[in-house]
Design an enzyme around this catalytic site. Sequence first.
Site, PDB file in Angstrom:
ATOM      1  CG  LEU D 227     -56.244  53.865 -12.096  1.00 60.61           C
ATOM      2  CD1 LEU D 227     -57.690  53.792 -11.659  1.00 60.61           C
ATOM      3  CD2 LEU D 227     -55.690  52.485 -12.406  1.00 60.61           C
ATOM      4  CG  ASP D 228     -53.948  55.436  -9.293  1.00 63.12           C
ATOM      5  OD1 ASP D 228     -55.037  55.412  -8.713  1.00 63.12           O
ATOM      6  OD2 ASP D 228     -53.228  54.445  -9.466  1.00 63.12           O
ATOM      7  CD  GLU D 229     -51.431  60.400 -13.550  1.00 65.72           C
ATOM      8  OE1 GLU D 229     -51.224  61.628 -13.427  1.00 65.72           O
ATOM      9  OE2 GLU D 229     -50.560  59.538 -13.362  1.00 65.72           O
TER      10      GLU D 229
END
Lengths: 284, 284, 284, 284
Positions: D227-229
């Site tokens: 996530l968000d990476e």
Amino acid sequence: MPQPTATLLVTCPERKGLVARLAGFVADNGGNIVQSDHHTDTEAGLFLSRIEWELQGFGLQRHEIGKEFERVAQEMGASWRLRFSDDVQRIAVFVTRQDHCLLDILWRVRAGELNATVPLVIGNHPDLAPVAELFGAPFHHVPVRFNDRHDAERRKLNLLKDNAIDLVICAKYMQILSTEFLAEAPPVINIHHSFLPAFVGDRPYHKAHARGVKLIGATAHYATPDLDEGPIIEQEVARVSHRDNVSDLIRRGRDVERLALSRAVRLHIEGRVMVYGNRTVVFD
Amino acid sequence: MPQPTATLLVTCPERKGLVARLAGFVADNGGNIVQSDHHTDTEAGLFLSRIEWELQGFGLQRHEIGKEFERVAQEMGASWRLRFSDDVQRIAVFVTRQDHCLLDILWRVRAGELNATVPLVIGNHPDLAPVAELFGAPFHHVPVRFNDRHDAERRKLNLLKDNAIDLVICAKYMQILSTEFLAEAPPVINIHHSFLPAFVGDRPYHKAHARGVKLIGATAHYATPDLDEGPIIEQEVARVSHRDNVSDLIRRGRDVERLALSRAVRLHIEGRVMVYGNRTVVFD
Amino acid sequence: MPQPTATLLVTCPERKGLVARLAGFVADNGGNIVQSDHHTDTEAGLFLSRIEWELQGFGLQRHEIGKEFERVAQEMGASWRLRFSDDVQRIAVFVTRQDHCLLDILWRVRAGELNATVPLVIGNHPDLAPVAELFGAPFHHVPVRFNDRHDAERRKLNLLKDNAIDLVICAKYMQILSTEFLAEAPPVINIHHSFLPAFVGDRPYHKAHARGVKLIGATAHYATPDLDEGPIIEQEVARVSHRDNVSDLIRRGRDVERLALSRAVRLHIEGRVMVYGNRTVVFD
Amino acid sequence: MPQPTATLLVTCPERKGLVARLAGFVADNGGNIVQSDHHTDTEAGLFLSRIEWELQGFGLQRHEIGKEFERVAQEMGASWRLRFSDDVQRIAVFVTRQDHCLLDILWRVRAGELNATVPLVIGNHPDLAPVAELFGAPFHHVPVRFNDRHDAERRKLNLLKDNAIDLVICAKYMQILSTEFLAEAPPVINIHHSFLPAFVGDRPYHKAHARGVKLIGATAHYATPDLDEGPIIEQEVARVSHRDNVSDLIRRGRDVERLALSRAVRLHIEGRVMVYGNRTVVFD
């Protein structure tokens, strides 16, 4: 420490196969392309290209590259320039009394941001001699008076020649350069303290204040005989408000001027700017 | 859900004690100041102030505030406006064929970003009727022909009056408004598709492309009889390059236009913009 | 040449009438308010205010103002600071080896952008002594070794005291300051070379490069014992691309760092920053 | 109306002659190169290239290009993609309740800014069905409940397949996508409402407000199981102040989110983004 590279800047009439021809020239001589970019102006029927490759392992000696490439260029009907990344550009800075752009350029040169040296600073006033000296840059005071403007320009041209200058920077040099001077001098980059073409001419911050703008700007451009009409290299802006009086605009403007000017100089020095007509192509 | 507030916008000749007098007016009536700001233009000898306070617990009824403040205003020699944060502004949008600004305004109104309603959209072409309808905004087609321009303006003025319009937005309305129209209409905010005063007049993106600028801009300003010379409320810019042709500038410009226009409208609606001479004070 | 002004920075529990009370204090003593601004943090129940007025014609002498205002402050339950615009702030700059922030601060001080003087530059390495000397700023080499950190901080505190320093700027000072040091020192502004809270800790440009960000940033904040967690005063960003390696990020970052730091210092010096909790209110 | 072009996106191990080989492939078949760009990641030993040429007059039919190029690719050890500028990308938009990104995408598609169509909008809530319908985009309500998440993803994958979707846009889709979903789905672009890697996870504007930042941001990135990476395509920021509460940050953030997302989508659709490792190369 980056490897030295060669860069060709090529302009010629548009036709097919030009990218392959240029890349082929490098590849045929065993070169490794680091960056290449090009632009076609369809209206003008013009192809502009920048191709940069590593010198290490390249099959031609530096002095042979131009001679070899000239044959390609003739075939393409191209004009071209060749530069080497480790060629140190010799810059002259023209100043009047404001020191911020001069100081910024000198600092960036010393910091290694610009692969350049500044063997010559010319001021039409003597005020900035100490700033130049701080950084070991020789300062010449060449006053410009109404009736000896021609002589002053001659002195400046001689200094440029004697110091083998590659680039002149007008770092808030509040003097007009004549058509004759520009014809003889190396390229001249000027910083104009407005977002051109808004507020041409003098006292742009006063005009900006009177107009009540909400952003101010600065424009770095090549100097041409038409004042403030030269090809634009870089522009930058900053937000202002009703609280900012003319002095505040001037202060805020200094930051914008330094940024636009130093970026333009860097782009020029790295051979990333090509001029055609009154426009620039900037391969960044 | 924020508490409703009252805001006074006050202009008067500069002298001592004005801030205290205004804050005192609010405090004496038991008001809690939410925000206050002021600006003195020393050259013009002018004091401009915006003071906003919570209505809850305030000692005066809404209809009494103006009457009471008028005594303070006379003492100060001030002109003033009073607005309430929960007053829904009635906006008319004038359009031609481009939909991006209209759509953006309608969306922001619906999203609650602008405390407003759009009971009237006027197009000199019928093209944008469907966009207005999507958001339930009544659309009127008022064509403008060379020899009935006066009649068209009369029709528009009647529509503005009939709909009790507080603010007109020219959202890429490619028509000049006459001095007579502007004298009778409520305030008009226009979005000009350039970084004024660069590229006044028509086809600014074509001019920007021809000049080879590296940034394009948009300017939201109050419309005045002098085209493109009205007081600037907001400006915004975007970076462009030699790769951008005129169509690209137009496309990139749309984002800039929407942002500058919507911010200007919001500032106006919240009573944060004061005009004097050809300038604005923006209390944001 | 602007007239000298007095500025009061006031923090107290929120209640009605505070703006009027402060403006009244100035008006009752015949002062002309130049700028006033305030902010209420409803959650925290806190009122923060900045009020600036001309000293010319003010009914109290400079040394009387604080004494008189203390009575108002007690009534309001307020803590406060008083500053005069012509008080020259005495700045100490802490540096390691990078010179760009130091040079920028020294230049801005000399150019009159910051109403300050720099009687003290401390380096944990001797490298920047020449830069300080260029601008006539006394340089002290205070090395910091693992087992004499306490002694080094003591030396620094003594230098701060001996030079009556008002503000410390960590201009790329690559050393942690202890809780004890911060408790005894004047306010400390640090420039962190990332867009906090992204990339806390060391080598932020390496981390930014590894993460593949498209913008880099810099953050000027008050130093607190929690590293990189202090109240943020100013932030700035610059666009980067896949072409930028870590060295390019560092180079581009220098411009961003200088801008964010110098703006923060200016805001602080002009008494425009108020801290509460881990946040700042910036009255610009 | 621009001429249709073909674009090759090529990734292979770095070695000499690759640019010439690619340009030669186009030139040998009589193609006129419109734009070509490339990037070498020396650390990774990787060469990434984008080359675009006009189809008019090209010696190979569209269906032949890939077959022919495969031989070049094998020689280079390259993986590659081929796209045609007039291929209309089929986009699915995933939404929850916030409409601004959806509306912006639909408007840009209709305005011709994105060469795409939106045959599918999926919401885990039914709220945005009317927005989709305004633009004639079929809306499907696929609720996601704790214990049928797997079924919901299966339904979504079927819809993607049935509609021959090329690209999924998570336009403020407040749901996590599983590793399995991402493995089967076409590329997914997500807009995260913070300047990553600051404020990962949920409620970034609340976190930004609590931290007292002076700029807020948005990040458009490819969705990955972390996530968000995922690889960042585009980021944008906006200035905020102590006056902005969380609602203001959310409102200001919407403009930033739309800009970052729409630019990322445009770059993706034009075949200007190449992913390697956790990074992107953006050839704009």
